[in-house]
Scaffold this motif. Structure first.
Motif, mmCIF file in Angstrom:
data_model
loop_
_atom_site.group_PDB
_atom_site.id
_atom_site.type_symbol
_atom_site.label_atom_id
_atom_site.label_comp_id
_atom_site.label_asym_id
_atom_site.label_seq_id
_atom_site.Cartn_x
_atom_site.Cartn_y
_atom_site.Cartn_z
ATOM 1 N N GLU A 106 0.824 -1.207 0.000
ATOM 2 C CA GLU A 106 0.000 0.000 0.000
ATOM 3 C C GLU A 106 0.859 1.258 0.000
ATOM 4 O OE1 GLU A 106 -3.288 0.426 2.920
ATOM 5 O OE2 GLU A 106 -2.545 2.499 2.913
ATOM 6 N N SER A 140 -5.223 -4.088 -8.048
ATOM 7 C CA SER A 140 -6.423 -3.797 -8.829
ATOM 8 C C SER A 140 -6.690 -2.301 -8.880
ATOM 9 C CB SER A 140 -7.621 -4.501 -8.192
ATOM 10 O OG SER A 140 -7.856 -3.941 -6.908
ATOM 11 N N GLU A 141 -7.511 -1.902 -9.842
ATOM 12 C CA GLU A 141 -7.940 -0.495 -9.938
ATOM 13 C C GLU A 141 -8.669 -0.081 -8.658
ATOM 14 O OE1 GLU A 141 -7.301 1.921 -12.156
ATOM 15 O OE2 GLU A 141 -5.944 0.459 -13.059
ATOM 16 N N GLU A 142 -9.451 -1.016 -8.085
ATOM 17 C CA GLU A 142 -10.222 -0.705 -6.864
ATOM 18 C C GLU A 142 -9.276 -0.366 -5.718
ATOM 19 O OE1 GLU A 142 -10.795 -3.708 -8.648
ATOM 20 O OE2 GLU A 142 -12.279 -2.552 -9.773
ATOM 21 N N TRP A 143 -8.223 -1.173 -5.601
ATOM 22 C CA TRP A 143 -7.271 -0.931 -4.504
ATOM 23 C C TRP A 143 -6.601 0.435 -4.683
ATOM 24 C CZ3 TRP A 143 -2.472 -4.451 -3.013
ATOM 25 C CH2 TRP A 143 -2.051 -4.096 -1.732
ATOM 26 N N LYS A 144 -6.203 0.709 -5.934
ATOM 27 C CA LYS A 144 -5.582 2.011 -6.209
ATOM 28 C C LYS A 144 -6.531 3.150 -5.828
ATOM 29 C CE LYS A 144 -4.153 1.725 -10.532
ATOM 30 N NZ LYS A 144 -3.450 1.836 -11.810
ATOM 31 N N ALA A 145 -7.804 2.997 -6.189
ATOM 32 C CA ALA A 145 -8.784 4.050 -5.902
ATOM 33 C C ALA A 145 -8.954 4.231 -4.394
ATOM 34 C CB ALA A 145 -10.122 3.709 -6.556
ATOM 35 N N GLN A 146 -8.973 3.109 -3.668
ATOM 36 C CA GLN A 146 -9.091 3.204 -2.206
ATOM 37 C C GLN A 146 -7.910 3.964 -1.611
ATOM 38 O OE1 GLN A 146 -9.331 -0.831 -0.787
ATOM 39 N NE2 GLN A 146 -11.337 -1.140 -1.724
ATOM 40 N N ARG A 163 -5.955 6.059 -3.170
ATOM 41 C CA ARG A 163 -6.005 7.454 -3.630
ATOM 42 C C ARG A 163 -6.899 8.294 -2.712
ATOM 43 N NH1 ARG A 163 -4.845 9.091 -8.833
ATOM 44 N NH2 ARG A 163 -5.234 7.029 -9.655
#
Lengths: 507, 112
Positions: A57, A288-294, A296
């Motif tokens: 992270e 994943s894109e979701e993890w990146k968004a979280q 961010r």
């Protein structure tokens, strides 16, 4: 003839996780030797690495903060070499598929001699996750070496720049910007004494426009001063060598701070052959894109964005804005002082969103002018911190305390000299502004009747000087201000006093 | 695995009949800190050459448009939460160490 110095930096930032990168041993600094070296850190037979989510992270945070590409799939590799503080015989690192690639960092290079300050963009080649090695202690174990494996397995982010820097000053500005950023986004404590932020510098020289020269790598620079000294020495050494008809050979060198010079550690011929290959113990890392968004969503406003906002919304100069955003502590202090008693909490549940912090415009929430606040912070607060050898995190007063005082300046309760008195008291003894004003009797006299009476008295008692003033000796005005201030014990509101004096003296 | 291929090419000078020379085997043995007799080197050279022949055969397969895998299993890494789970077991671990002092593992002097 001109020479151009070309510098690229590799920085090892120790990630601020509680546990190691591939096992659940603690990363706390300063523990008794080997008390944090578990079976995985010791590489006992049969152990397997399991990757720490917190380390990944932090790498994502870094990638997002530098506008980099975050690999949806990256791979861990073994870097093989033998050394007793590396019990496995290999370091788990990343090789051809790193987690972060192609970022950039904007740096501010300060003014020097005759050249003005300027901004520059340094490209980041990559940043990859890896484990740290243990420590070898060579002194005094009856001719043996002592090994402490507490540090073995501590997560590192190795951040590699492009060879974009052209002077030691640029390299230092880059290292400082990176140091500030990793602390700002909370991925590394930046403690250079404890080795949490270590720099290696690749240095070469060339004629402007010529292809890159052969580089030598200076290892393990653990202060900005050493970084600057080492690069300057190394570049001059390379230039002298070439001018005298010699050639540069690729090598790894160490900087000796006592002698102020670099010396060879190993040449290219002796260089390690690491035989990288993908670690079969670790599957590919997927992000994943979701993890990146979280991730961010949890990133704080970055220094660059803050700077732009301070200039655009608060009307501060670019210079002030860059100083106020030099560290997260400084920026937080500034924003708290500007808004000392917020109706919404500054962080946590229901916090005021950062863009709203300035919805009061240039005067903030509390009627405090941003420029006044900036001046106090860059002036008095920084000067006192310097005098006491403290950094912002150790500041004896809080943003709320300073903000409380600024409010009393803004509403005319205290004069500037009264404020300085409040500040000194607060710094030395603590306390809130209103209590200090009360106990020291610092409240300004803004009662116009009282000021008029005082001025009348002075005019009556100094009729000779009044006559001189009226006959054109303007400089005497300061003399009257001094007398009146003295008579009011320094408490008269200066603006009001000036106005009354001017009017009455005019006759 | 494909990105690593140039590396192997660089390390081992290839020839169609004999993939590896005894000197190459000595070099990798020395990097791996393996003591090998001349007879063992000869055996290893022949076996390793066989492996390289196999790799060359695989390299000949047309893999255009196929995404390289970096692990034999097509699954992703499981992650653990950042929690300290280990306690201090230094005494237990050091009980089997050849030599310890002041909490340190002692090894023959190494100064680079």
């Amino acid at each position: 003839m001109q020479w151009e110095i070309v510098i690229g930096l590799e920085v090892h930032a120790q990630l601020s996780t509680g546990s190691k990168i591939f096992c659940g041993a603690s990363t706390a600094f300063g523990a008794e030797p080997n008390t944090q070296a578990d079976a995985v850190s010791l590489a006992l037979p049969g152990v397997l690495p399991v990757l720490n989510r917190g380390a990944v992270e932090r790498a994502i945070r870094f990638g997002l903060a530098t506008g980099a590409h975050i690999a949806p799939r990256s791979v861990f590799a073994r870097k093989n070499y033998f050394y007793p503080d590396l019990p496995k015989g290999y370091q788990i690192s990343q090789f051809d598929l790193p987690v972060v690639g192609n970022g950039q960092l904007v740096i501010q290079v300060p003014a020097q001699d005759k050249s003005p300050a300027y901004e520059k963009v340094v490209r980041l080649t990559r940043a990859h996750l890896e484990e740290d090695a243990g420590k070898s202690l060579h002194e005094d174990f009856h001719g043996m070496t002592g090994i402490d494996l507490n540090r073995a397995g501590t997560p590192l982010l190795e951040i590699v720049s492009e060879p974009d820097m052209r002077s030691a000053a640029e390299a230092v500005a880059y290292a400082k910007a990176l140091h500030s950023l990793v602390r700002w986004i909370g991925i590394c404590d930046g403690n250079m004494q404890e080795g949490s932020f270590r720099c290696d510098a690749n240095v070469s020289v060339r004629r402007p426009g010529a292809p890159l020269g052969t580089r030598r790598e200076i290892k393990n620079l653990n202060s900005f001063r050493f970084l600057e000294q080492a690069i300057n020495y190394e570049a001059q050494w390379q230039i002298d060598t070439l001018v005298n008809g010699g050639a540069i050979h690729q090598a790894t060198v160490l900087f000796d701070p006592d002698k102020g010079e670099t010396r060879m550690m190993r040449s290219k011929e002796e260089a390690h052959d690491y035989r990288y290959f993908p670690d079969p113990d670790l599957l590919p890392l997927e992000i994943s894109e979701e993890w990146k968004a979280q991730v961010r969503a949890t990133l704080p406003e970055l220094p660059q964005a803050k700077q732009a906002r301070y200039v655009g919304e608060l009307g501060l100069s670019a210079y002030d804005a860059s100083i106020l955003t030099a560290s997260r502590e400084m920026a937080d202090f500034f924003e708290t002082a500007l808004n000392p008693s917020p109706t919404l909490p500054l962080s946590g549940e229901g916090a005021v969103p950062t863009p709203l912090m300035t919805r009061g415009g240039r005067e903030g929430f509390a009627g405090i002018e941003a420029k006044l606040c900036a001046n106090w912070l860059i002036g008095e607060v920084s000067a006192q911190l310097n005098r006491d050898g403290l950094d912002m995190a150790q500041c004896p007063i809080t943003g709320q305390q300073l903000g409380g005082m600024l409010q009393r300046i803004s509403d005319g309760t205290i004069s500037n000299s009264g404020a300085k008195e409040v500040f000194r008291t607060m710094w030395a003894e603590g306390g809130e502004t209103d209590a200090i004003i009360e106990s020291k009797g610092l409240k300004q006299v803004s009662d116009s009747g009282a000021i008029e009476a005082l001025v009348d008295e002075i005019i009556a008692a100094n009729s000779d000087k009044v006559a001189e003033y009226r006959s054109g000796k303007d400089k005497l005005f300061g003399f009257f201000v001094g007398l009146a201030m003295k008579a009011s014990k320094g408490k008269a509101n200066p603006a009001q006093l000036n106005e009354v004096l001017k009017r009455k003296l005019a006759g | 695995m494909i990105p690593y291929w140039p590396y192997f090419n660089k390390v081992f000078a290839m020839s169609p009949t004999m993939f590896l020379a005894n000197a190459d085997v000595r070099k990798v043995a020395s990097l791996a800190r393996l003591a090998m007799s001349e007879a063992e080197i000869e055996t290893a050279r022949s076996q390793l050459s066989g492996i390289f022949a196999l790799i060359e055969e695989m390299q000949a397969v047309d893999t255009q448009g196929i995404e390289p895998m970096s692990h034999a299993q097509d699954v992703a890494q499981r992650l653990r939460e950042d929690v300290v789970t280990e306690t201090n077991q230094r005494e237990l671990f050091q009980a089997i160490a050849p030599q310890v002092e002041a909490g340190l593992y002692l090894v023959p002097q190494v100064i680079e």
